[in-house]
Design an enzyme around this catalytic site. Structure first.
Site, PDB file in Angstrom:
ATOM      1  N   LYS A 214       0.897  -1.189   0.017  1.00  0.00           N
ATOM      2  CA  LYS A 214      -0.123   0.061  -0.153  1.00  0.00           C
ATOM      3  C   LYS A 214       0.793   1.317   0.176  1.00  0.00           C
ATOM      4  O   LYS A 214       1.657   1.308   0.817  1.00  0.00           O
ATOM      5  CB  LYS A 214      -1.143  -0.218   1.283  1.00  0.00           C
ATOM      6  CG  LYS A 214      -1.777   1.295   1.503  1.00  0.00           C
ATOM      7  CD  LYS A 214      -2.533   1.082   2.643  1.00  0.00           C
ATOM      8  CE  LYS A 214      -3.480   2.449   2.608  1.00  0.00           C
ATOM      9  NZ  LYS A 214      -4.414   2.168   3.850  1.00  0.00           N
ATOM     10  N   LYS A 267      -2.211  -1.393  -3.913  1.00  0.00           N
ATOM     11  CA  LYS A 267      -3.198  -0.395  -3.641  1.00  0.00           C
ATOM     12  C   LYS A 267      -2.315   0.968  -3.690  1.00  0.00           C
ATOM     13  O   LYS A 267      -1.286   1.239  -2.962  1.00  0.00           O
ATOM     14  CB  LYS A 267      -3.940  -0.266  -2.353  1.00  0.00           C
ATOM     15  CG  LYS A 267      -4.647   0.927  -1.895  1.00  0.00           C
ATOM     16  CD  LYS A 267      -5.366   0.906  -0.784  1.00  0.00           C
ATOM     17  CE  LYS A 267      -5.878   2.043  -0.299  1.00  0.00           C
ATOM     18  NZ  LYS A 267      -6.326   2.024   1.150  1.00  0.00           N
TER      19      LYS A 267
HETATM   20  C1  PBG Z   1      -7.303   3.178   5.699  1.00  0.00           C
HETATM   21  C2  PBG Z   1      -7.504   3.308   4.372  1.00  0.00           C
HETATM   22  C3  PBG Z   1      -7.391   4.233   3.320  1.00  0.00           C
HETATM   23  C4  PBG Z   1      -7.895   3.758   2.218  1.00  0.00           C
HETATM   24  C5  PBG Z   1      -8.480   2.653   2.464  1.00  0.00           C
HETATM   25  N1  PBG Z   1      -8.137   2.054   4.037  1.00  0.00           N
HETATM   26  C6  PBG Z   1      -6.966   5.625   3.397  1.00  0.00           C
HETATM   27  C7  PBG Z   1      -5.537   5.867   3.892  1.00  0.00           C
HETATM   28  O1  PBG Z   1      -4.569   5.057   3.950  1.00  0.00           O
HETATM   29  O2  PBG Z   1      -5.074   7.002   4.004  1.00  0.00           O
HETATM   30  C8  PBG Z   1      -7.923   4.560   0.961  1.00  0.00           C
HETATM   31  C9  PBG Z   1      -8.934   3.923  -0.119  1.00  0.00           C
HETATM   32  C10 PBG Z   1      -9.492   4.836  -1.094  1.00  0.00           C
HETATM   33  O3  PBG Z   1      -8.851   5.960  -1.513  1.00  0.00           O
HETATM   34  O4  PBG Z   1     -10.493   4.537  -1.900  1.00  0.00           O
HETATM   35  N2  PBG Z   1      -5.959   3.250   6.218  1.00  0.00           N
END
Ligand code: PBG
Length: 343
Positions: A214, A267
């Site tokens: 991520k 992601k």
């Molecule tokens: C929580 C999380 C996030 C997303 C999914 N889980 C936000 C982040 O890491 O700031 C983002 C999902 C999206 O942008 O659709 N940590």
């Protein structure tokens, strides 16, 4: 040997002095194109994110994500009926609690917002798979994904202290009936801690879908409005990955696998199609998810609203590209629309 003798004269007939392979032949008929298509997208590939908030009787539209709302638990019934009827197999839940504090303690309350939502959905649509996002950014008053400490003169998320509360949160999600737990906080050792915590609590059959690679991405902007989870100071670069790194994603993924992840995730998706492909090539036998994140969705919506692109065609092209890159499943805000388009 002449090309006639090989029986494929038409493939090598010179055109304009060059031997031409007639690639267009297989594109000449729609049914033929259907037959030779390499990549398919079906509603069965989709996981739809849902935002659940405390309270009752309210649906709050998310301005930057047209068609998506924060919903109170009592309104989930018809929503999940529709999702199921569209053939979408799974939802992933994000909770917006009433009250935030330094440790995000309501995140592991058995009557917390996500726990209530899980019970309500499993009650109404037992066959719909309920995945819970496991993180603290929606629950902490500082908006970071765990416990923040002064680490040798710098405020940062305390990895190992956060693992302990992640386990509590996961077990409470599983107790509520969550089918799959999806940790998104990018803490080191998070999958191992969760696997043993879930096993110890008797949830050895609850799979872990790990947000393994991520990235610290600006494409999460609209989500942070939706989930009210923007960091109040600093950013997430001490735990999420640097967008410039690819090899590091393979290390992250290998670690999560060794720690017991059942499904891996990359992601965001669109700017990271190369990472999806590399992860799939490195681990062809492991199910791979990709998150087509909020910013990727909102860009399409905004351009389509201006009449600059065809939303349906662009969205389906994006979903196809993510599958072609190697994703087996896609978390996407387009899930309901795409399921209708594909019907
Ligand atoms: C929580 C999380 C996030 C997303 C999914 N889980 C936000 C982040 O890491 O700031 C983002 C999902 C999206 O942008 O659709 N940590």
């Amino acid at each position: 040997m002449s090309s006639d003798q090989e029986g494929r004269a038409a493939d090598v007939r010179p055109v304009g002095g060059f031997p031409a392979v007639r690639m267009r032949r297989l594109r000449s008929h729609a049914r033929l194109r259907d037959l030779v298509r390499e990549t398919t997208v079906t509603p069965n590939d989709f996981i739809l994110p849902l935002f659940v908030r405390s309270g009752s009787g309210t649906r709050t539209p998310i301005a930057s994500m047209p068609g998506h709302d924060q919903m109170t638990v009592d309104l989930l019934g018809p929503e999940v009926d529709e999702i199921s009827s569209l053939g979408i197999p799974a939802v992933i839940l994000f909770g917006i609690p009433e009250r935030k504090d330094a440790t995000g303690s309501v995140a592991w309350a058995d009557d917390g917002i996500v726990q209530q939502a899980v019970r309500a959905i499993k009650d109404r649509q037992p066959d719909l798979l309920v995945i819970t996002d496991l993180c603290f950014c929606e629950y902490t008053d500082h908006g970071h994904c765990g416990i923040v400490n002064d680490r040798h003169g710098r405020m940062d998320v305390d990895n190992d202290a956060t693992l302990e509360i992640l386990v509590k949160q996961a077990v409470s999600h599983a107790r509520a009936g969550a089918d799959v737990i999806a940790p998104s906080g990018m803490m080191d050792g998070m999958v191992a801690a969760l696997r043993s915590g879930l096993d110890d609590a008797g949830f050895e059959n609850v799979p872990i879908l790990s947000y393994a690679a991520k990235y610290a991405s600006a494409f999460y902007g609209p989500f942070r409005d939706a989930a009210e989870s923007a960091p109040q100071f600093g950013d997430r670069r001490t735990y999420q990955m640097d967008p410039a790194n690819g090899a590091e994603a393979l290390r992250e993924v290998a670690l999560d696998l060794a720690e017991g992840a059942d499904i891996l995730m990359v992601k965001p998706a669109l700017a990271y199609l190369d990472i999806i492909r590399r992860v799939k090539d490195a681990h062809p036998d492991v199910p791979l998810a990709a998150y087509n994140v909020s910013g990727e969705f909102s860009m399409v919506k905004a351009a389509a609203a201006n009449g600059w692109i065809d939303e349906r065609q662009v969205a389906l092209e994006i979903l196809t590209a993510i599958r072609r890159a190697g994703a087996d499943m896609i978390l996407t805000y387009f899930a309901k629309d795409a399921a209708r388009w594909l019907a």
